[in-house]
Scaffold this active site. Structure first.
Site, mmCIF file in Angstrom:
data_model
loop_
_atom_site.group_PDB
_atom_site.id
_atom_site.type_symbol
_atom_site.label_atom_id
_atom_site.label_comp_id
_atom_site.label_asym_id
_atom_site.label_seq_id
_atom_site.Cartn_x
_atom_site.Cartn_y
_atom_site.Cartn_z
ATOM 1 N N SER A 196 0.837 -1.202 0.000
ATOM 2 C CA SER A 196 0.000 0.000 0.000
ATOM 3 C C SER A 196 0.879 1.262 0.000
ATOM 4 O O SER A 196 1.628 1.460 -0.950
ATOM 5 C CB SER A 196 -0.960 -0.066 1.201
ATOM 6 N N ASP B 43 -10.307 -3.992 -5.081
ATOM 7 C CA ASP B 43 -9.646 -3.054 -4.151
ATOM 8 C C ASP B 43 -10.404 -1.725 -4.152
ATOM 9 O O ASP B 43 -10.497 -1.053 -5.175
ATOM 10 C CB ASP B 43 -8.189 -2.848 -4.619
ATOM 11 N N HIS C 265 -8.071 -4.705 -0.636
ATOM 12 C CA HIS C 265 -6.804 -4.029 -0.370
ATOM 13 C C HIS C 265 -5.895 -4.822 0.592
ATOM 14 O O HIS C 265 -4.701 -4.598 0.647
ATOM 15 C CB HIS C 265 -7.082 -2.626 0.186
HETATM 16 C C1 MLT Z 1 -1.287 6.043 -0.152
HETATM 17 O O1 MLT Z 1 -1.688 7.025 0.432
HETATM 18 O O2 MLT Z 1 -0.093 5.766 -0.303
HETATM 19 C C2 MLT Z 1 -2.326 5.134 -0.704
HETATM 20 O O3 MLT Z 1 -3.562 5.772 -0.750
HETATM 21 C C3 MLT Z 1 -2.446 3.865 0.052
HETATM 22 C C4 MLT Z 1 -2.782 4.099 1.485
HETATM 23 O O4 MLT Z 1 -1.894 4.320 2.270
HETATM 24 O O5 MLT Z 1 -3.970 4.043 1.840
#
Ligand code: MLT
Length: 219
Positions: A121, A171, A202
């Site tokens: 992520s 996701d 996710h």
């Molecule tokens: C981010 O902010 O890098 C992406 O949206 C993934 C997350 O951290 O939720």
């Protein structure tokens, strides 16, 4: 202490981190890599240690904690909203992480040319940013649920870089088109990209681990 040693020592302290030295022996087929573990929003340096062990038992593990706090939750760079990144902060934090990895290789005596990022992520997004902004720092990357971190003005040369992308068709945070765009960007830069689509969201699943582990054994 020389100026160089000073800079190395400083870069090493930029991130709270864990380092676990390699315990597996190198084989004729494969040198033991160092896995750079990059957690998701709200995670920390402990989060992905067991994942790293599952992906490559006995690999060296370098696991920093993101330096940005969003409502108390550690991240690797600032964002303005969900999926909208602060690009200047991303640029600086990518440089900071790159310097940290180089300093850690010196301090902990691992091979700087055999570092493979494992990012989830937000951690996958800064790993993708490292690939695009600092080619050559990572030999490869496992990107779990990544997005396009930024679009470089000039494509880097990633001809010797292997990337595994694992993405969920359902996701809610990363639309499939975002993943596709990143895959195309990496391919146009010459990276050897393997993609695994799964019927998930996710969160990381056993399927991610199995697929990533099999891929890692082939590079
Ligand atoms: C981010 O902010 O890098 C992406 O949206 C993934 C997350 O951290 O939720």
């Amino acid at each position: 202490m020389s100026t160089h040693e000073n800079i190395t020592a400083q870069s090493l302290t930029t991130f709270v981190h864990r380092f676990i030295p390699a315990s597996a022996p190198a084989t004729a087929q494969q040198q033991v890599p160092t896995l750079l573990l990059l957690h998701g929003t709200g995670g920390n340096e402990e989060d992905l240690l067991s994942l790293g062990n599952m992906l490559f038992p006995g690999a060296a593990l370098l696991s920093p904690r993101g330096n940005v706090l969003e409502n108390g939750m550690p991240r690797f760079f600032r964002r303005l909203a969900e999926g909208v990144f602060d690009l200047e902060d991303l640029r600086q934090r990518t440089q900071e992480l790159t310097a940290f990895v180089r300093a850690a290789a010196e301090a902990y005596h691992f091979d700087p040319s055999n570092v493979i990022a494992v990012g989830y992520s937000n951690g996958a997004n800064i790993a993708a940013s490292m690939l695009l902004a600092s080619p050559g720092v990572l030999r490869g990357a496992i990107l779990l649920r990544p997005m396009v971190p930024f679009i470089p003005e000039q494509l880097p040369d990633l001809a010797t870089t292997a990337v595994f992308v694992s993405a969920g068709r359902m996701d809610p945070i990363v639309p499939m088109a975002q993943t596709e765009q990143l895959i195309q960007l990496l391919k146009r830069a010459g990276a050897n990209v393997r993609v695994h689509w799964l019927n998930g969201g996710h969160g990381i699943s056993h399927e991610d681990v199995r697929a990533a582990r099999s891929w890692l054994a082939t590079i």
